[in-house]
Design a protein around this motif. Structure first.
Motif, PDB file in Angstrom:
ATOM      1  N   ALA A 106       0.824  -1.202   0.000  1.00 24.92           N
ATOM      2  CA  ALA A 106       0.000   0.000   0.000  1.00 24.92           C
ATOM      3  C   ALA A 106       0.861   1.256   0.000  1.00 24.92           C
ATOM      4  O   ALA A 106       0.401   2.321  -0.391  1.00 24.92           O
ATOM      5  CB  ALA A 106      -0.926  -0.008   1.206  1.00 24.92           C
ATOM      6  N   PHE A 107       2.110   1.129   0.450  1.00 25.42           N
ATOM      7  CA  PHE A 107       2.900   2.335   0.635  1.00 25.42           C
ATOM      8  C   PHE A 107       4.135   2.416  -0.242  1.00 25.42           C
ATOM      9  O   PHE A 107       4.848   3.405  -0.221  1.00 25.42           O
ATOM     10  CB  PHE A 107       3.284   2.459   2.116  1.00 25.42           C
ATOM     11  CG  PHE A 107       2.093   2.424   2.995  1.00 25.42           C
ATOM     12  CD1 PHE A 107       1.070   3.351   2.819  1.00 25.42           C
ATOM     13  CD2 PHE A 107       1.924   1.449   3.958  1.00 25.42           C
ATOM     14  CE1 PHE A 107      -0.064   3.317   3.599  1.00 25.42           C
ATOM     15  CE2 PHE A 107       0.793   1.416   4.742  1.00 25.42           C
ATOM     16  CZ  PHE A 107      -0.201   2.345   4.564  1.00 25.42           C
TER      17      PHE A 107
ATOM     18  N   THR C  96       4.302  16.002   7.375  1.00 21.80           N
ATOM     19  CA  THR C  96       3.985  16.089   8.798  1.00 21.80           C
ATOM     20  C   THR C  96       2.953  17.189   9.047  1.00 21.80           C
ATOM     21  O   THR C  96       1.958  16.985   9.751  1.00 21.80           O
ATOM     22  CB  THR C  96       5.263  16.378   9.613  1.00 21.80           C
ATOM     23  OG1 THR C  96       6.250  15.422   9.242  1.00 21.80           O
ATOM     24  CG2 THR C  96       4.995  16.287  11.092  1.00 21.80           C
ATOM     25  N   ILE C  97       3.181  18.357   8.456  1.00 20.91           N
ATOM     26  CA  ILE C  97       2.256  19.474   8.654  1.00 20.91           C
ATOM     27  C   ILE C  97       0.869  19.124   8.107  1.00 20.91           C
ATOM     28  O   ILE C  97      -0.154  19.321   8.766  1.00 20.91           O
ATOM     29  CB  ILE C  97       2.800  20.751   7.976  1.00 20.91           C
ATOM     30  CG1 ILE C  97       4.069  21.214   8.685  1.00 20.91           C
ATOM     31  CG2 ILE C  97       1.752  21.857   7.990  1.00 20.91           C
ATOM     32  CD1 ILE C  97       4.765  22.367   8.001  1.00 20.91           C
ATOM     33  N   VAL C  98       0.838  18.586   6.892  1.00 20.88           N
ATOM     34  CA  VAL C  98      -0.450  18.271   6.278  1.00 20.88           C
ATOM     35  C   VAL C  98      -1.197  17.216   7.090  1.00 20.88           C
ATOM     36  O   VAL C  98      -2.406  17.304   7.279  1.00 20.88           O
ATOM     37  CB  VAL C  98      -0.258  17.790   4.820  1.00 20.88           C
ATOM     38  CG1 VAL C  98      -1.518  17.149   4.292  1.00 20.88           C
ATOM     39  CG2 VAL C  98       0.131  18.959   3.936  1.00 20.88           C
ATOM     40  N   THR C  99      -0.464  16.231   7.623  1.00 20.32           N
ATOM     41  CA  THR C  99      -1.109  15.194   8.438  1.00 20.32           C
ATOM     42  C   THR C  99      -1.775  15.822   9.657  1.00 20.32           C
ATOM     43  O   THR C  99      -2.927  15.523   9.976  1.00 20.32           O
ATOM     44  CB  THR C  99      -0.060  14.156   8.894  1.00 20.32           C
ATOM     45  OG1 THR C  99       0.611  13.664   7.753  1.00 20.32           O
ATOM     46  CG2 THR C  99      -0.719  13.020   9.623  1.00 20.32           C
ATOM     47  N   THR C 185      -6.690  13.806   1.322  1.00 16.53           N
ATOM     48  CA  THR C 185      -6.352  12.944   2.453  1.00 16.53           C
ATOM     49  C   THR C 185      -7.485  12.786   3.451  1.00 16.53           C
ATOM     50  O   THR C 185      -7.455  11.863   4.254  1.00 16.53           O
ATOM     51  CB  THR C 185      -5.146  13.514   3.227  1.00 16.53           C
ATOM     52  OG1 THR C 185      -5.437  14.877   3.558  1.00 16.53           O
ATOM     53  CG2 THR C 185      -3.885  13.446   2.422  1.00 16.53           C
ATOM     54  N   SER C 186      -8.472  13.686   3.403  1.00 15.12           N
ATOM     55  CA  SER C 186      -9.463  13.673   4.483  1.00 15.12           C
ATOM     56  C   SER C 186     -10.194  12.339   4.585  1.00 15.12           C
ATOM     57  O   SER C 186     -10.521  11.892   5.684  1.00 15.12           O
ATOM     58  CB  SER C 186     -10.444  14.838   4.327  1.00 15.12           C
ATOM     59  OG  SER C 186     -10.885  14.933   3.012  1.00 15.12           O
ATOM     60  N   LEU C 187     -10.414  11.668   3.459  1.00 19.31           N
ATOM     61  CA  LEU C 187     -11.102  10.373   3.498  1.00 19.31           C
ATOM     62  C   LEU C 187     -10.312   9.362   4.320  1.00 19.31           C
ATOM     63  O   LEU C 187     -10.875   8.619   5.121  1.00 19.31           O
ATOM     64  CB  LEU C 187     -11.284   9.853   2.077  1.00 19.31           C
ATOM     65  CG  LEU C 187     -11.844   8.445   1.960  1.00 19.31           C
ATOM     66  CD1 LEU C 187     -13.334   8.453   2.244  1.00 19.31           C
ATOM     67  CD2 LEU C 187     -11.589   7.858   0.595  1.00 19.31           C
ATOM     68  N   TYR C 188      -8.982   9.363   4.120  1.00 16.91           N
ATOM     69  CA  TYR C 188      -8.144   8.368   4.769  1.00 16.91           C
ATOM     70  C   TYR C 188      -8.055   8.624   6.271  1.00 16.91           C
ATOM     71  O   TYR C 188      -7.721   7.743   7.037  1.00 16.91           O
ATOM     72  CB  TYR C 188      -6.751   8.365   4.144  1.00 16.91           C
ATOM     73  CG  TYR C 188      -6.769   7.903   2.708  1.00 16.91           C
ATOM     74  CD1 TYR C 188      -6.490   6.593   2.376  1.00 16.91           C
ATOM     75  CD2 TYR C 188      -7.119   8.769   1.680  1.00 16.91           C
ATOM     76  CE1 TYR C 188      -6.544   6.158   1.068  1.00 16.91           C
ATOM     77  CE2 TYR C 188      -7.171   8.349   0.368  1.00 16.91           C
ATOM     78  CZ  TYR C 188      -6.877   7.039   0.064  1.00 16.91           C
ATOM     79  OH  TYR C 188      -6.939   6.613  -1.227  1.00 16.91           O
ATOM     80  N   PHE C 239      -0.016  10.236   6.430  1.00 19.79           N
ATOM     81  CA  PHE C 239       1.387  10.601   6.246  1.00 19.79           C
ATOM     82  C   PHE C 239       1.999   9.831   5.081  1.00 19.79           C
ATOM     83  O   PHE C 239       2.633  10.408   4.196  1.00 19.79           O
ATOM     84  CB  PHE C 239       2.190  10.327   7.520  1.00 19.79           C
ATOM     85  CG  PHE C 239       3.643  10.675   7.391  1.00 19.79           C
ATOM     86  CD1 PHE C 239       4.062  11.972   7.619  1.00 19.79           C
ATOM     87  CD2 PHE C 239       4.574   9.734   6.986  1.00 19.79           C
ATOM     88  CE1 PHE C 239       5.394  12.318   7.468  1.00 19.79           C
ATOM     89  CE2 PHE C 239       5.907  10.067   6.829  1.00 19.79           C
ATOM     90  CZ  PHE C 239       6.314  11.361   7.076  1.00 19.79           C
ATOM     91  N   LEU C 240       1.780   8.516   5.077  1.00 20.50           N
ATOM     92  CA  LEU C 240       2.375   7.696   4.020  1.00 20.50           C
ATOM     93  C   LEU C 240       1.782   8.042   2.658  1.00 20.50           C
ATOM     94  O   LEU C 240       2.458   7.995   1.640  1.00 20.50           O
ATOM     95  CB  LEU C 240       2.184   6.217   4.336  1.00 20.50           C
ATOM     96  CG  LEU C 240       3.055   5.753   5.499  1.00 20.50           C
ATOM     97  CD1 LEU C 240       2.607   4.408   6.034  1.00 20.50           C
ATOM     98  CD2 LEU C 240       4.510   5.686   5.080  1.00 20.50           C
ATOM     99  N   LEU C 241       0.519   8.409   2.662  1.00 16.93           N
ATOM    100  CA  LEU C 241      -0.120   8.812   1.409  1.00 16.93           C
ATOM    101  C   LEU C 241       0.507  10.100   0.871  1.00 16.93           C
ATOM    102  O   LEU C 241       0.848  10.208  -0.306  1.00 16.93           O
ATOM    103  CB  LEU C 241      -1.612   9.023   1.647  1.00 16.93           C
ATOM    104  CG  LEU C 241      -2.431   9.337   0.422  1.00 16.93           C
ATOM    105  CD1 LEU C 241      -2.772   8.031  -0.277  1.00 16.93           C
ATOM    106  CD2 LEU C 241      -3.693  10.076   0.777  1.00 16.93           C
ATOM    107  N   VAL C 242       0.678  11.071   1.753  1.00 14.40           N
ATOM    108  CA  VAL C 242       1.202  12.372   1.316  1.00 14.40           C
ATOM    109  C   VAL C 242       2.652  12.244   0.855  1.00 14.40           C
ATOM    110  O   VAL C 242       3.058  12.858  -0.133  1.00 14.40           O
ATOM    111  CB  VAL C 242       1.087  13.415   2.452  1.00 14.40           C
ATOM    112  CG1 VAL C 242       1.706  14.725   2.030  1.00 14.40           C
ATOM    113  CG2 VAL C 242      -0.374  13.619   2.805  1.00 14.40           C
TER     114      VAL C 242
END
Lengths: 271, 366, 308
Positions: A106-107, C96-99, C185-188, C239-242
Motif C-alpha cells: 500500500a505504501f 507532517t504538517i499536512v497530516t 487525504t481527508s477520506l483516509y 502521512f504515508l499517502l502524502v
C-alpha cells in the motif's frame, strides 16, 4: 449552549461545502460552450453531456472499470480476511514483521509496485488485461482489508465463539454465524474502500492493462491533450451515478437489517 | 386492473435492468470477421475515428488502439514487457526516440515495403531526426514546433525571448524546463543542439551550467514549470499566465477556439521535432503494420483530419490545400519564422539531454 | 444458511475436514496461513526483491546479450548533491504538517457523524462525505485550479462583491497545494477516526457529563484517549499517502514546491536507463517513511499503554 450545539453541525456542513463546491463548479463547466474550462460561462450548451453519454469509448471504459472494481474487491476480501485471521493468531515481533510486510504494497511508490507487478505477471505467464488489472488492484487493496478487519477483530471478545463451541457449533458455523456478522461493519467499509481504490487507480491499470482501457486510463489520455468541458461532464455523471448507487445500497441494507432485527426480536418473543 | 409495483418488484426490476445494462456492451460488440489485427499505441487524435473506420472496412484488419500520453510511459511499459512487445506500432518518435532505438525496442523501417514514403513532404522525409546508424526508424506524421505563446490582450506581439526575462512580466510566465533549456542555450549564444560540443564535453558542461544559473537567477519570475499541454492551455485560459514557451499544438487549439492568443518563433529561434509511428522489434503483425502506414500516408484527407484533431501540422503532401483559412491561419508560421526552427539532432541528443536532465533537476530544486 | 451447514454435517467428508481442522492447532495454523503466505510472497516479497535488485544495477533493462553490472552509485547519487536531500526533507516537513492539519480538520467531522448526528442518518452522512472521492484525483485537482485561478470561482466572487485588489494570486503556492492535498487525504483520516469514535460507549460520555465534567475535559480525558487507535491509524495512513503523492503537487504546487516523490516520478517518467536510480530513491523514501511512522506509532502506543 445553543451556539455550542450548532458548532459541530456547522463545521460539518462547512466541510461538505468544501468537498462539493469545486465539484459543483466542475458540473457547471460541463455546460460551457467552448473547448476549454474556465470562468465566466458566456454561453451554455448541453452538447458535452449529450456527447459523453453517447461516447462508446467512455461507456466501455466505465464498464471495464466497474468489472475490475468488483472482481478486485472480491479477491481482496477473500484474501484479506484469512490474512487478518492468520495475523490475529500471531503475537510479538512476528506479528509486527508480518503486519509491516502485508502493509508494504500500500505504501510503495505506486509506479514502482506497478512496474514490479508487470514484470512479475510476465514471469508467471499471466496476460495483460482485465484479469491482470484486477489482480494488481487486489494487491493494492489487501492491506486496507487486513487493517480494517484486524482492528475490528481486536475489539471482538472470544466469549461468544467459546459459548457457541460449547453448544456444539463447529468452526464453520462459528465463522458464518458469529465471526462474520460481527465483522460486517468492517467488511462493509473494506468493500467500499476497495471499490473506490480500484475505480480511482491509474498507474497499476496502465501498466497491467492491454488494449482495453479502464476509465482513469482513458481520462488521463484525453486530459493530456486538453481539458475540455466533456471531461467535466463525464466526472459529474460518474459522481451522480455512484452517489445514487451508494444511497440506494444504503437504503437497501438499512431496510434489510431493520427487517432481520424485527424478525429476530419477534422470534425471541415467540420462544 | 392497474399494475401497482411493490417494493420487491421494483427492486427486482431495477436489478435485472442493471445487469442487462451492464451486459449490453458485451452483447452488441460485433464479432470480428477480420483477416487479422494490428495493435497500436497512439497519442489521442493521431488515429481519427473516421480513418479507423475507413481502414477497417477496406482491409478487414481490426485495429486495437491504446491511447498513450508520453514517451517515458511507453518506454517503461516496453521495458517491462521484456522483448515480447504487445504493440506492433508505437508513437515514440519525438525528440527522445534514440533511447528506444538504443534499448533495442524498435525495428528499422523497410522502405521497400513502404511505397507511400514518397507522400511525405520532402523537407520532413529527409530530416536527420528519423535516422540513426544509417537506418530509418520511424514514419513522421505530425510536426511540432516549440515557440512563444502569449496573450494578445496583455502583451504586445513579441519578437524576442527577452520578454520571458523582463521584470515587467514577473509572475506571468511558464515553461517546460527541458524543452525551454535548449532554446535558452541558443538565446544566450551557446549551441543548444550541442553539435559543436561533441568532442569537447567540458565546454558543453560549462554552457549548460551557465544556462542553468541564468534560469535559476530568473526563477522568481516563473509562475510555474509545467509538464503537459493541458496545463499551459488551462493557465492561459484562467489568466494565471500571459507568456509561455509552448508547443504549436496546444497554442493553435487555443487560437482556433477564439482565445486572444498569439504564437510566434522569436528571432533567437525555436525547436522542431516530429511525432510519428514506429514499428516494434519482431512485431507480431509486421505485414499489417506496413499496410496501415501505407494507407495512412496514402491520402491527404487523413492528414487534414489529424490536423483538426490535434492542432499540429501534418507531414503528408497536399494536406494544406484541404484546410480552411481559419485553420491555416492558426497553424501557419511565416517562412521567416520557419527558418528560425532548429531540428532536434538525434545523433547529439543523448549527449546533451543527459546534461540538461541533470540541470533541470537542479533548477526545479533550487 | 445455518440449516444448510447443519445439513452438511451429515456428510463424512465435510465432518472429517472440519474435525481435522479442529483437532490439531498445527493443521489449523497451516490451513489458515497458506493463502496469506503465498499471497505475501507472490505479491509483496517478489516485486520488492525485484526492486531491490534493480536498484543495484548499473542499467536496466539489461541490454540483450549482456550481463548485469552491479553498483552502489544509485544510492550514492542521493547524497552527492544537496538538491535531493532538500526535496527529501521538504517532503517530510510538508507531510507532517499536512497530516496534522488533516487531523484538525477531520476530527470534528468524524466526531459529529459518529456521536452527535442522529443514529439513523450516520451512514448517509458518511456516504455524502465519501461521494466526492469517486471523482478522479486529477479531475479534482483541475476542479481546484478552476476554483483558485486568477479568473477562477473565488476571484470572480471576490471581484463581484467589490473586494479591491483582485485577482488575488491563490494558485501554485503552499496554500493551494495544502488545500488540494487535504481534500485528498481527508477520506483516509475520516474512516479510521469514524471507526474508532463509533466504538466509544455513549454511556461513558453521559456519565461524565452527569458528574459535571466540562466538555473540554470530557474530550481530553475520554474521547481523545479512547480514539487513540483511530488517530494513530489515520495519521499513519495520511502521512504515508502524502509522502507518496506526485501528481497533485505537480498540478497545484508552484516552482518552489518540488517534493521528493515528484522527483522520483520524474526519474521514472524520463525514458532511458533511469530505473536503477528511481528504484534506489524509492527504497530510500519508503524505508525512511516507514521507520518514521513506526517510531510515531511506537511512541503513541507505549504512552497509551502506560496510561491505561
Amino acid at each position: 449552549m445553543r451556539l455550542r450545539n450548532l458548532a459541530l453541525p456547522g463545521l460539518f456542513w462547512l466541510f461538505v461545502a468544501y468537498l462539493f463546491l469545486p465539484l459543483l463548479v466542475m458540473a457547471a463547466m460541463g455546460f460551457r460552450d467552448s473547448n476549454f474550462v474556465a470562468f465566466p460561462i458566456h454561453s451554455w450548451t448541453t452538447k458535452w453531456y449529450g456527447e459523453v453519454l453517447l461516447d462508446r469509448d467512455v461507456m466501455e471504459a466505465l464498464w471495464l472499470s466497474a468489472k475490475v472494481a468488483v472482481a478486485s474487491t472480491v479477491i481482496s476480501v477473500a484474501v484479506g480476511l484469512p490474512v487478518a485471521f492468520a495475523v490475529a493468531r500471531t503475537s510479538g515481533i512476528a506479528r509486527g514483521l508480518l503486519i509491516a510486510l502485508i502493509l508494504l504494497p500500500a505504501f510503495l511508490p505506486v509506479v514502482v509496485s506497478a512496474i514490479s507487478l508487470r514484470i512479475f505477471i510476465g514471469r508467471i505467464g499471466l496476460e495483460t488485461g482485465t484479469a491482470a488489472i484486477a489482480f494488481g488492484h487486489a494487491v493494492g487493496s489487501v492491506p486496507f482489508v487486513v487493517i480494517m478487519v484486524l482492528t475490528r477483530l481486536n475489539t471482538m471478545g472470544r466469549n461468544m465463539a467459546d459459548a457457541a463451541r460449547n453448544l456444539g457449533a463447529d468452526d464453520v458455523i462459528i465463522l458464518v454465524r458469529i465471526v462474520l456478522p460481527c465483522l460486517s461493519p468492517a467488511l462493509l467499509g473494506a468493500f467500499m474502500f476497495c471499490l473506490l481504490l480500484s475505480f480511482e487507480d491509474f498507474v497499476r491499470s496502465f501498466f497491467l492493462g492491454g488494449f482495453e482501457q479502464t476509465f482513469p486510463v482513458l481520462l488521463f489520455a484525453r486530459l493530456r491533450f486538453g481539458f475540455d468541458p466533456g471531461l467535466a461532464a463525464i466526472s459529474t455523471i460518474v459522481l451522480i451515478a455512484t452517489t445514487g448507487f451508494g444511497l440506494y445500497a444504503e437504503r437497501f441494507v438499512r431496510k434489510r437489517s431493520l427487517r432481520s432485527e424485527t424478525s429476530l426480536t419477534s422470534g425471541a418473543k415467540n420462544d | 386492473m392497474t399494475f401497482k409495483p411493490t417494493r420487491r418488484t421494483v427492486l427486482t426490476g431495477m436489478g435485472i435492468a442493471g445487469v442487462a445494462g451492464l451486459c449490453a456492451p458485451g452483447l452488441i460488440r460485433p464479432a470480428h470477421a477480420a483477416s487479422g489485427e494490428l495493435n497500436i499505441w497512439a497519442y489521442d487524435g493521431f488515429i481519427t475515428d473516421a480513418f479507423r473506420k475507413r481502414f477497417e472496412d477496406e482491409t478487414g484488419i481490426r485495429l486495437n488502439i491504446r491511447t498513450v500520453t508520453d514517451q517515458g510511459e511507453q518506454f517503461n511499459l516496453m521495458a517491462a514487457e521484456n522483448g515480447k512487445f504487445s504493440a506492433d506500432i508505437v508513437t515514440c518518435a519525438g525528440h527522445r526516440f534514440y533511447q528506444f532505438i538504443d534499448a533495442g525496442f524498435l525495428a528499422p523501417i523497410d522502405r521497400a515495403k513502404l511505397g507511400n514514403w514518397s507522400r511525405i513532404e520532402d523537407e520532413y522525409a529527409s530530416a536527420s531526426w528519423v535516422s540513426r546508424s544509417g537506418e530509418q526508424w520511424g514514419v513522421p506524421l505530425v510536426v511540432v514546433s516549440t515557440g512563444l505563446l502569449y496573450n494578445t490582450e496583455q502583451i504586445e506581439a513579441p519578437t524576442s525571448w527577452d520578454v520571458m526575462f523582463d521584470e515587467a512580466n514577473a509572475g506571468r510566465t511558464a515553461y517546460q524546463i527541458q524543452d525551454f533549456f535548449q532554446i535558452v542555450m541558443n538565446y544566450l549564444g551557446y549551441d543548444g543542439s550541442a553539435a559543436t560540443y561533441m568532442n569537447t564535453p567540458d565546454v558543453a558542461q560549462r554552457a549548460v551550467d551557465a544556462t542553468r544559473d541564468f534560469l535559476i537567477e530568473h526563477k522568481h519570475m516563473v509562475r510555474r514549470y509545467y509538464e503537459a499541454a493541458t496545463e499551459i492551455q488551462q493557465m492561459m485560459v484562467t489568466g494565471d499566465v500571459a507568456l509561455a514557451q509552448a508547443g504549436s499544438g496546444p497554442s493553435s487549439q487555443l487560437i482556433i477556439d477564439g482565445f486572444p492568443a498569439g504564437y510566434t518563433i522569436p528571432k533567437e529561434g525555436g525547436l522542431a521535432y516530429a511525432y510519428g509511428f514506429n514499428i516494434t522489434k519482431d512485431a507480431a503483425n509486421m505485414e499489417n503494420a506496413y499496410t496501415f502506414l501505407n494507407a495512412l500516408l496514402g491520402d491527404a484527407e487523413n492528414g487534414a483530419e489529424i490536423v483538426r484533431s490535434t492542432g499540429l501540422s501534418s507531414t503528408i503532401k497536399g494536406t494544406e490545400a484541404l484546410l480552411t483559412d481559419q485553420e491555416k491561419e492558426a497553424l501557419a508560421l511565416s517562412a521567416e519564422e520557419r527558418s528560425r526552427l532548429s531540428w532536434v539532432d538525434v545523433e547529439t541528443a543523448p549527449f546533451i539531454f543527459d546534461l540538461i536532465d541533470k540541470a533541470a533537476e537542479e533548477i526545479r530544486a533550487a | 444458511m445455518t440449516s444448510l451447514l447443519i445439513h452438511l454435517r451429515r456428510f463424512s467428508v465435510y465432518r472429517g475436514l472440519t474435525d481435522l481442522y479442529a483437532r490439531s492447532p498445527l493443521a489449523r495454523l497451516l490451513i489458515v496461513s497458506v493463502v496469506p503466505l503465498l499471497w505475501i510472497l507472490g505479491t509483496t516479497a517478489a516485486p520488492l526483491a525485484q526492486m531491490v535488485l534493480v536498484s543495484f544495477y548499473e542499467s536496466f533493462p539489461v541490454a540483450e546479450g549482456e550481463t548485469a553490472r552491479w553498483t552502489l552509485a544509485n544510492y550514492a547519487s542521493f547524497f552527492e548533491r544537496p538538491l535531493y536531500l532538500t526535496a527529501f526533507l521538504r517532503s517530510f516537513v510538508f507531510a507532517t504538517i499536512v497530516t496534522f492539519l488533516t487531523l484538525l480538520v477531520v476530527f470534528p467531522i468524524a466526531y459529529y457523524i459518529a456521536k452527535v448526528a442522529p443514529r439513523g442518518r450516520r451512514t448517509r452522512l458518511l456516504l455524502l462525505v465519501i461521494a466526492p472521492f469517486w471523482v478522479s484525483e486529477i479531475i479534482r485537482s483541475f476542479a481546484w485550479i478552476v476554483m483558485l485561478a486568477n479568473r477562477g470561482a473565488v476571484n470572480s466572487f471576490l471581484s463581484l462583491i467589490g473586494i479591491p485588489g483582485t485577482p488575488v494570486e491563490l494558485l501554485y503556492n503552499n496554500i493551494s497545494l495544502t488545500i488540494g492535498v487535504i481534500y485528498l487525504t481527508s477520506l483516509y483520516m475520516l474512516l479510521p477516526l469514524y471507526a474508532a469514535l463509533e466504538k466509544i460507549d455513549d454511556n461513558v460520555l453521559e456519565a461524565a457529563a452527569n458528574l459535571g465534567a466540562p466538555a473540554w475535559r470530557r474530550f481530553l480525558r475520554i474521547v481523545l484517549p479512547l480514539s487513540r487507535d483511530g488517530v494513530v491509524a489515520g495519521c499513519s495512513l495520511v502521512f504515508l499517502l502524502v509522502i507518496g503523492l506526485y501528481a497533485m503537487p505537480q498540478l497545484l504546487g508552484g516552482p518552489g514546491n518540488t517534493l521528493f516523490a515528484t522527483t522520483i516520478g520524474q526519474i521514472f517518467a524520463k525514458a532511458g536507463a533511469s530505473w536503477p536510480q528511481g528504484s534506489a530513491f524509492s527504497i530510500i523514501l519508503t524505508g525512511t517513511a516507514l521507520a518514521y511512522v513506526g517510531l510515531f506509532v511506537a511512541i503513541f502506543q507505549r504512552r497509551g499503554r502506560g496510561r491505561t
